[in-house]
Design a protein around this motif. Structure first.
Motif, mmCIF file in Angstrom:
data_model
loop_
_atom_site.group_PDB
_atom_site.id
_atom_site.type_symbol
_atom_site.label_atom_id
_atom_site.label_comp_id
_atom_site.label_asym_id
_atom_site.label_seq_id
_atom_site.Cartn_x
_atom_site.Cartn_y
_atom_site.Cartn_z
ATOM 1 N N ALA A 147 0.824 -1.207 0.000
ATOM 2 C CA ALA A 147 0.000 0.000 0.000
ATOM 3 C C ALA A 147 0.858 1.257 0.000
ATOM 4 C CB ALA A 147 -0.926 0.001 1.219
ATOM 5 N N GLN A 148 1.931 1.247 0.772
ATOM 6 C CA GLN A 148 2.821 2.407 0.808
ATOM 7 C C GLN A 148 3.525 2.615 -0.527
ATOM 8 O OE1 GLN A 148 5.269 1.364 4.179
ATOM 9 N NE2 GLN A 148 3.901 2.331 5.658
ATOM 10 N N ARG A 149 3.952 1.515 -1.146
ATOM 11 C CA ARG A 149 4.621 1.635 -2.445
ATOM 12 C C ARG A 149 3.635 2.073 -3.523
ATOM 13 N NH1 ARG A 149 10.103 2.216 -2.128
ATOM 14 N NH2 ARG A 149 10.849 0.871 -0.426
ATOM 15 N N TYR A 150 2.385 1.636 -3.394
ATOM 16 C CA TYR A 150 1.386 2.074 -4.367
ATOM 17 C C TYR A 150 1.314 3.602 -4.401
ATOM 18 C CZ TYR A 150 -3.095 3.518 -6.221
ATOM 19 O OH TYR A 150 -4.066 4.181 -6.933
ATOM 20 N N ALA A 151 1.262 4.218 -3.227
ATOM 21 C CA ALA A 151 1.164 5.677 -3.171
ATOM 22 C C ALA A 151 2.362 6.334 -3.850
ATOM 23 C CB ALA A 151 1.046 6.129 -1.714
ATOM 24 N N ARG A 152 3.541 5.778 -3.655
ATOM 25 C CA ARG A 152 4.748 6.357 -4.251
ATOM 26 C C ARG A 152 4.782 6.124 -5.759
ATOM 27 N NH1 ARG A 152 8.697 7.145 0.019
ATOM 28 N NH2 ARG A 152 10.398 6.968 -1.484
ATOM 29 N N PHE A 153 4.410 4.920 -6.188
ATOM 30 C CA PHE A 153 4.380 4.625 -7.620
ATOM 31 C C PHE A 153 3.319 5.483 -8.323
ATOM 32 C CE2 PHE A 153 5.909 0.077 -6.591
ATOM 33 C CZ PHE A 153 7.236 0.454 -6.711
ATOM 34 N N ALA A 154 2.148 5.638 -7.690
ATOM 35 C CA ALA A 154 1.072 6.430 -8.294
ATOM 36 C C ALA A 154 1.515 7.876 -8.493
ATOM 37 C CB ALA A 154 -0.177 6.369 -7.416
ATOM 38 N N HIS A 155 2.226 8.410 -7.520
ATOM 39 C CA HIS A 155 2.741 9.781 -7.648
ATOM 40 C C HIS A 155 3.768 9.860 -8.778
ATOM 41 C CE1 HIS A 155 4.026 13.783 -6.439
ATOM 42 N NE2 HIS A 155 5.281 13.357 -6.479
ATOM 43 N N ALA A 156 4.572 8.826 -8.918
ATOM 44 C CA ALA A 156 5.630 8.836 -9.939
ATOM 45 C C ALA A 156 5.064 8.816 -11.351
ATOM 46 C CB ALA A 156 6.563 7.652 -9.727
ATOM 47 N N VAL A 157 3.967 8.072 -11.585
ATOM 48 C CA VAL A 157 3.423 7.942 -12.945
ATOM 49 C C VAL A 157 2.420 9.040 -13.285
ATOM 50 C CG1 VAL A 157 3.771 5.451 -12.900
ATOM 51 C CG2 VAL A 157 1.527 6.394 -12.282
ATOM 52 N N ALA A 158 2.088 9.899 -12.335
ATOM 53 C CA ALA A 158 1.096 10.951 -12.594
ATOM 54 C C ALA A 158 1.436 11.813 -13.808
ATOM 55 C CB ALA A 158 0.923 11.815 -11.341
ATOM 56 N N PRO A 159 2.707 12.166 -14.051
ATOM 57 C CA PRO A 159 3.016 12.978 -15.237
ATOM 58 C C PRO A 159 2.664 12.300 -16.561
ATOM 59 C CG PRO A 159 4.823 13.088 -13.668
ATOM 60 C CD PRO A 159 3.898 12.024 -13.181
ATOM 61 N N LEU A 160 2.465 10.994 -16.571
ATOM 62 C CA LEU A 160 2.090 10.298 -17.800
ATOM 63 C C LEU A 160 0.619 10.521 -18.155
ATOM 64 C CD1 LEU A 160 3.894 6.856 -17.270
ATOM 65 C CD2 LEU A 160 4.713 8.863 -18.544
ATOM 66 N N ARG A 197 14.139 3.551 -11.257
ATOM 67 C CA ARG A 197 13.978 3.183 -12.666
ATOM 68 C C ARG A 197 12.669 3.728 -13.222
ATOM 69 N NH1 ARG A 197 16.219 -1.476 -10.398
ATOM 70 N NH2 ARG A 197 14.202 -2.541 -10.193
ATOM 71 N N LEU A 198 11.630 3.703 -12.407
ATOM 72 C CA LEU A 198 10.346 4.227 -12.851
ATOM 73 C C LEU A 198 10.428 5.737 -13.072
ATOM 74 C CD1 LEU A 198 7.359 3.735 -13.439
ATOM 75 C CD2 LEU A 198 6.894 4.050 -10.993
ATOM 76 N N ALA A 199 11.097 6.438 -12.174
ATOM 77 C CA ALA A 199 11.239 7.888 -12.320
ATOM 78 C C ALA A 199 11.994 8.237 -13.599
ATOM 79 C CB ALA A 199 11.952 8.462 -11.094
ATOM 80 N N ARG A 200 13.037 7.484 -13.917
ATOM 81 C CA ARG A 200 13.812 7.750 -15.144
ATOM 82 C C ARG A 200 12.962 7.475 -16.385
ATOM 83 N NH1 ARG A 200 17.861 5.433 -11.893
ATOM 84 N NH2 ARG A 200 17.570 3.367 -12.836
ATOM 85 N N PHE A 201 12.140 6.418 -16.320
ATOM 86 C CA PHE A 201 11.268 6.097 -17.449
ATOM 87 C C PHE A 201 10.260 7.222 -17.691
ATOM 88 C CE2 PHE A 201 7.023 4.412 -18.525
ATOM 89 C CZ PHE A 201 7.264 4.037 -19.839
ATOM 90 N N VAL A 202 9.641 7.709 -16.610
ATOM 91 C CA VAL A 202 8.653 8.779 -16.745
ATOM 92 C C VAL A 202 9.300 10.040 -17.285
ATOM 93 C CG1 VAL A 202 7.087 10.284 -15.450
ATOM 94 C CG2 VAL A 202 7.153 7.835 -14.955
ATOM 95 N N GLU A 203 10.515 10.338 -16.843
ATOM 96 C CA GLU A 203 11.222 11.529 -17.314
ATOM 97 C C GLU A 203 11.559 11.421 -18.796
ATOM 98 O OE1 GLU A 203 15.213 14.181 -16.194
ATOM 99 O OE2 GLU A 203 14.788 12.285 -15.168
ATOM 100 N N ALA A 204 11.924 10.213 -19.235
ATOM 101 C CA ALA A 204 12.312 10.027 -20.631
ATOM 102 C C ALA A 204 11.121 9.802 -21.549
ATOM 103 C CB ALA A 204 13.268 8.832 -20.739
ATOM 104 N N HIS A 205 9.955 9.565 -20.996
ATOM 105 C CA HIS A 205 8.789 9.196 -21.798
ATOM 106 C C HIS A 205 8.439 10.197 -22.899
ATOM 107 C CE1 HIS A 205 4.482 8.561 -22.707
ATOM 108 N NE2 HIS A 205 4.792 7.283 -22.559
ATOM 109 N N PRO A 206 8.390 11.514 -22.632
ATOM 110 C CA PRO A 206 7.988 12.451 -23.690
ATOM 111 C C PRO A 206 8.892 12.399 -24.921
ATOM 112 C CG PRO A 206 7.895 13.514 -21.543
ATOM 113 C CD PRO A 206 8.595 12.199 -21.340
ATOM 114 N N ALA A 207 10.180 12.153 -24.717
ATOM 115 C CA ALA A 207 11.121 12.157 -25.837
ATOM 116 C C ALA A 207 11.300 10.779 -26.462
ATOM 117 C CB ALA A 207 12.482 12.673 -25.371
ATOM 118 N N THR A 208 10.685 9.753 -25.889
ATOM 119 C CA THR A 208 10.851 8.401 -26.419
ATOM 120 C C THR A 208 9.491 7.799 -26.770
ATOM 121 O OG1 THR A 208 10.885 7.571 -24.125
ATOM 122 C CG2 THR A 208 13.009 7.997 -25.181
ATOM 123 N N LEU A 209 8.877 7.118 -25.845
ATOM 124 C CA LEU A 209 7.612 6.464 -26.136
ATOM 125 C C LEU A 209 6.501 7.456 -26.437
ATOM 126 C CD1 LEU A 209 7.524 3.548 -23.537
ATOM 127 C CD2 LEU A 209 8.624 3.672 -25.767
ATOM 128 N N GLY A 210 6.607 8.643 -25.869
ATOM 129 C CA GLY A 210 5.590 9.652 -26.115
ATOM 130 C C GLY A 210 5.508 10.068 -27.569
#
Length: 236
Positions: A147-160, A197-210
Motif C-alpha cells: 500500500a505504501q509503495r502504491y502511493a509512491r508509484f502512483a505519484h511517480a506515474v502521474a506525469p504520464l 527506474r520508474l522515475a527515469r522512465f517517466v522523465e524520458a517518456h515524452p522524448a521516447t515512447l511519447g
C-alpha cells in the motif's frame, strides 16, 4: 475450647463472615439473572457509512447475557469488531438501561486480490464494495508495504496522465504495475531501485515512447541502461 470466649467469638465471627459472603454471592447472582434492569437502548455516538443499524443491534444483542448489570462490554465489543466494516469498537454502560456504542469503520483504500480490501492504514479486511479501487497483491504480511509503495508509484506515474490501477509484489519480491491506459510495467526487485527506474522512465517518456503513436502494452524496466518495449499490433 467451648468454654473459651475468645475462641467462641472468633468462630462466631467467621461463621457470620462466611454467611455474609455467601449471601452476597447469591444476591449478585439473583441480581444478574433478574428480569429487572433490562438493556432497553443501544445508542450510537455517530452515524456510519457501511455498517447498518440492524447489524449493530444484532451483533450487540447476541452478546448480552442477562440484564444491565450482567453485560460484559468487552464481549460486546469483540462481537461488533467481527462485523465486516468495523475496525474498532468501544462499548460502555450508561445507567439505567443503555449501552453506548462507538465504532470506527474501515475506509477502503484498495482491493487486496479478488476478495479482500485494504484500509487507509494498509490493514486487510473482508468486506464488499462496488467502489472503483486499485488492485494490490503480494505475499501474506506485505499489505502495508504494498500500500505504501502504491502511493509512491502512483505519484511517480502521474506525469504520464494515467492512473495506477494495479500493483503486484510477486513471491520473488519483484514489482509489477499496470496503468489504466493498459500499459504494464515490470520494475524488478529492490523497491527503492524500482522507484528510481520508474522515475527515469517517466522523465524520458515524452522524448521516447511519447513520440510513438501506437499504444504500448508492456515495458520492462529491469535493464540497467534501458528498457524493453512491446506495442499493440495494428489491425488491418
Amino acid at each position: 475450647m467451648w468454654d473459651n470466649p475468645r475462641v467462641l467469638n472468633l468462630a462466631a465471627g467467621t461463621l457470620v463472615g462466611i454467611a455474609v459472603f455467601v449471601f452476597a454471592i447469591v444476591a449478585v447472582a439473583l441480581l444478574l439473572r433478574s428480569p429487572l434492569f433490562p438493556v432497553s437502548e443501544i445508542a450510537l455516538t455517530h452515524s456510519l457509512g457501511n455498517t447498518t443499524r440492524e447489524e449493530i443491534e444484532a451483533a450487540t444483542r447476541a452478546h448480552i447475557r442477562g440484564n444491565f448489570f450482567a453485560v460484559a462490554p468487552a464481549q460486546v465489543r469483540a462481537g461488533l469488531e467481527r462485523l465486516p466494516w468495523v475496525r474498532r469498537a468501544s462499548v460502555r454502560r450508561v445507567w439505567p438501561d443503555q449501552l453506548e456504542v462507538t465504532l470506527e469503520e474501515h475506509v477502503a483504500f484498495a482491493r487486496w486480490g479478488e476478495r479482500a480490501l485494504l484500509n487507509i492504514y494498509g490493514e486487510r479486511f473482508n468486506a464488499a464494495t462496488d467502489a472503483p479501487l486499485p488492485v494490490l497483491l503480494g505475499p501474506a504480511g506485505t499489505e502495508r508495504e504494498v500500500a505504501q509503495r502504491y502511493a509512491r508509484f502512483a505519484h511517480a506515474v502521474a506525469p504520464l496522465g494515467a492512473k495506477l490501477e494495479r500493483v503486484v509484489l510477486t513471491e520473488r519480491r519483484a514489482w509489477q504495475l499496470r496503468l489504466d491506459s493498459g500499459l504494464s510495467i515490470m520494475l524488478g526487485r529492490d523497491a527503492d531501485g524500482a522507484e528510481g527506474r520508474l522515475a527515469r522512465f517517466v522523465e524520458a517518456h515524452p522524448a521516447t515512447l511519447g513520440r510513438i503513436a501506437r499504444r504500448h502494452e508492456y515495458v520492462d524496466l529491469r535493464y540497467p541502461n534501458g528498457f524493453a518495449l512491446r506495442v499493440a499490433e495494428l489491425k488491418g
